[in-house]
Structures are given as C-alpha cells and as structure tokens.
Scaffold this motif. Structure first.
Motif, PDB file in Angstrom:
ATOM      1  N   MET A   1     -15.989  26.132  17.123  1.00 21.13           N
ATOM      2  CA  MET A   1     -15.610  25.539  16.135  1.00 21.13           C
ATOM      3  C   MET A   1     -15.931  26.020  14.933  1.00 21.13           C
ATOM      4  O   MET A   1     -16.962  26.537  14.582  1.00 21.13           O
ATOM      5  CB  MET A   1     -16.447  24.130  16.151  1.00 21.13           C
ATOM      6  CG  MET A   1     -15.884  22.968  15.274  1.00 21.13           C
ATOM      7  SD  MET A   1     -16.518  21.528  15.883  1.00 21.13           S
ATOM      8  CE  MET A   1     -17.538  20.884  14.407  1.00 21.13           C
ATOM      9  N   GLN A   2     -14.995  25.677  13.789  1.00 24.71           N
ATOM     10  CA  GLN A   2     -15.207  26.349  12.621  1.00 24.71           C
ATOM     11  C   GLN A   2     -15.981  25.271  11.871  1.00 24.71           C
ATOM     12  O   GLN A   2     -15.560  24.344  11.744  1.00 24.71           O
ATOM     13  CB  GLN A   2     -13.958  26.506  11.593  1.00 24.71           C
ATOM     14  CG  GLN A   2     -13.391  28.054  12.024  1.00 24.71           C
ATOM     15  CD  GLN A   2     -12.398  28.477  11.252  1.00 24.71           C
ATOM     16  OE1 GLN A   2     -11.576  27.742  10.454  1.00 24.71           O
ATOM     17  NE2 GLN A   2     -12.294  29.780  11.038  1.00 24.71           N
ATOM     18  N   THR A   3     -16.934  25.948  10.631  1.00 26.80           N
ATOM     19  CA  THR A   3     -17.590  24.855   9.944  1.00 26.80           C
ATOM     20  C   THR A   3     -16.871  24.758   8.467  1.00 26.80           C
ATOM     21  O   THR A   3     -15.718  25.631   8.320  1.00 26.80           O
ATOM     22  CB  THR A   3     -18.898  25.292   9.587  1.00 26.80           C
ATOM     23  OG1 THR A   3     -18.772  26.736   8.881  1.00 26.80           O
ATOM     24  CG2 THR A   3     -19.885  25.515  10.805  1.00 26.80           C
ATOM     25  N   LYS A   4     -17.126  23.991   7.762  1.00 27.06           N
ATOM     26  CA  LYS A   4     -16.445  23.976   6.511  1.00 27.06           C
ATOM     27  C   LYS A   4     -16.593  25.212   5.591  1.00 27.06           C
ATOM     28  O   LYS A   4     -15.650  25.595   5.018  1.00 27.06           O
ATOM     29  CB  LYS A   4     -17.245  22.563   5.735  1.00 27.06           C
ATOM     30  CG  LYS A   4     -16.310  22.063   4.455  1.00 27.06           C
ATOM     31  CD  LYS A   4     -16.911  21.180   3.902  1.00 27.06           C
ATOM     32  CE  LYS A   4     -16.251  20.380   2.605  1.00 27.06           C
ATOM     33  NZ  LYS A   4     -17.057  19.123   2.030  1.00 27.06           N
ATOM     34  N   LYS A   5     -17.721  25.524   5.644  1.00 24.26           N
ATOM     35  CA  LYS A   5     -18.048  26.940   4.796  1.00 24.26           C
ATOM     36  C   LYS A   5     -17.134  27.978   5.456  1.00 24.26           C
ATOM     37  O   LYS A   5     -16.543  28.733   4.677  1.00 24.26           O
ATOM     38  CB  LYS A   5     -19.292  27.267   4.822  1.00 24.26           C
ATOM     39  CG  LYS A   5     -19.737  28.497   3.930  1.00 24.26           C
ATOM     40  CD  LYS A   5     -21.226  28.773   3.910  1.00 24.26           C
ATOM     41  CE  LYS A   5     -21.275  30.101   3.286  1.00 24.26           C
ATOM     42  NZ  LYS A   5     -22.813  30.532   2.975  1.00 24.26           N
ATOM     43  N   ASP A   6     -17.013  28.131   6.859  1.00 28.10           N
ATOM     44  CA  ASP A   6     -16.142  29.275   7.557  1.00 28.10           C
ATOM     45  C   ASP A   6     -14.741  29.176   6.909  1.00 28.10           C
ATOM     46  O   ASP A   6     -14.105  30.157   6.568  1.00 28.10           O
ATOM     47  CB  ASP A   6     -16.311  29.070   8.966  1.00 28.10           C
ATOM     48  CG  ASP A   6     -17.718  29.588   9.563  1.00 28.10           C
ATOM     49  OD1 ASP A   6     -18.342  30.430   8.649  1.00 28.10           O
ATOM     50  OD2 ASP A   6     -18.065  29.191  10.713  1.00 28.10           O
ATOM     51  N   SER A   7     -14.173  27.676   6.797  1.00 24.41           N
ATOM     52  CA  SER A   7     -12.778  27.560   6.581  1.00 24.41           C
ATOM     53  C   SER A   7     -12.483  28.185   5.031  1.00 24.41           C
ATOM     54  O   SER A   7     -11.713  28.542   4.859  1.00 24.41           O
ATOM     55  CB  SER A   7     -12.439  26.035   6.660  1.00 24.41           C
ATOM     56  OG  SER A   7     -12.510  25.681   8.007  1.00 24.41           O
ATOM     57  N   ARG A   8     -13.569  27.696   4.020  1.00 20.09           N
ATOM     58  CA  ARG A   8     -13.516  28.356   2.861  1.00 20.09           C
ATOM     59  C   ARG A   8     -13.431  29.564   2.877  1.00 20.09           C
ATOM     60  O   ARG A   8     -12.489  30.115   1.930  1.00 20.09           O
ATOM     61  CB  ARG A   8     -14.607  27.335   1.897  1.00 20.09           C
ATOM     62  CG  ARG A   8     -14.580  27.825   0.666  1.00 20.09           C
ATOM     63  CD  ARG A   8     -15.637  27.368  -0.328  1.00 20.09           C
ATOM     64  NE  ARG A   8     -17.121  28.085   0.229  1.00 20.09           N
ATOM     65  CZ  ARG A   8     -17.303  29.108  -0.335  1.00 20.09           C
ATOM     66  NH1 ARG A   8     -16.615  29.871  -1.183  1.00 20.09           N
ATOM     67  NH2 ARG A   8     -18.686  29.579   0.222  1.00 20.09           N
TER      68      ARG A   8
END
Length: 119
Positions: free
Chosen positions: A1-8
């Motif tokens: 699962m991607q975190t918000k920071k990973d997506s950014r």
C-alpha cells in the motif's frame, strides 16, 4: 500500500524527468505545515544557484504572523525571484515536487512570476 508521501514522490519523479530532458534551471519547492522552501537548481543537478525559505532571518522578518500561510509563501516567491535574477537566471521550470498547484504552492509561483521570473 502506498502512503501519501510515496504518491507525492511518484508524481514528482515524472515531472523531474521531463525537466531533466528540457535542460533548464528548475525552481524546486518543498513545503511542510510550518515552512516553505524554494531553490533554483542548475541543469547539471549538482549545484544550487539561489534559495529562499521562511526559516531565514531576513525573510522571516518580513512575514507577519505564521510562516505556514499563503502570505509567507508569496514573500518567499518574490525573494527567490530576486535572488535568481541577481545570479543571472531569468527562466526556470517549475518543480512543485508532487504537491498540488494550489494554496501556498500557487502563491509562491505567482509571486515569483510577478517579480520577473519566467516559467
């Protein structure tokens, strides 16, 4: 699962690849809830030409109230444009580091444009 920071950071990677192909100076920003930072990075990606942040004394002295708001971002934008022009940089590519072009990021970009930086 991607975190918000990973997506950014994934979004930032795509934009930076495009800027690298263009071979331009880039206006790279970073924001935290409390501060906003901006720097002009040379095309060779090895050197910073100019920088400005709400953590600097001379910038913070011009800010009334909080450093984490739109007004503070606008001051940083005008300051980075002034410092870039002193260093001989007039045209940059805007690297928003995966952040939405909204609020403080937009305020910084608009202030930099008004102060004479082209992107």
């Amino acid at each position: 699962m991607q975190t918000k920071k990973d997506s950014r950071l994934r979004r930032a990677r795509k934009a930076r690849a495009k800027i690298r192909d263009l071979g331009q100076y880039r206006l790279c920003i970073n924001r935290t809830p409390r501060h906003i930072y901006a720097q002009i990075i040379a095309p060779d990606a090895a050197s910073t030409v100019a920088s400005a942040a709400t953590t600097e004394k001379e910038v913070a002295a011009r800010i009334e109230g909080s450093t984490g708001n739109v007004a503070a971002a606008a001051i940083v934008g005008s300051e980075i444009a002034r410092r870039a022009k002193e260093a001989g940089v007039t045209s940059v590519a805007f690297d928003r580091s995966g952040f939405k072009y909204h609020g403080r990021v937009k305020a910084l970009a608009d202030a930099a444009r008004e102060a004479g930086l082209e992107f």
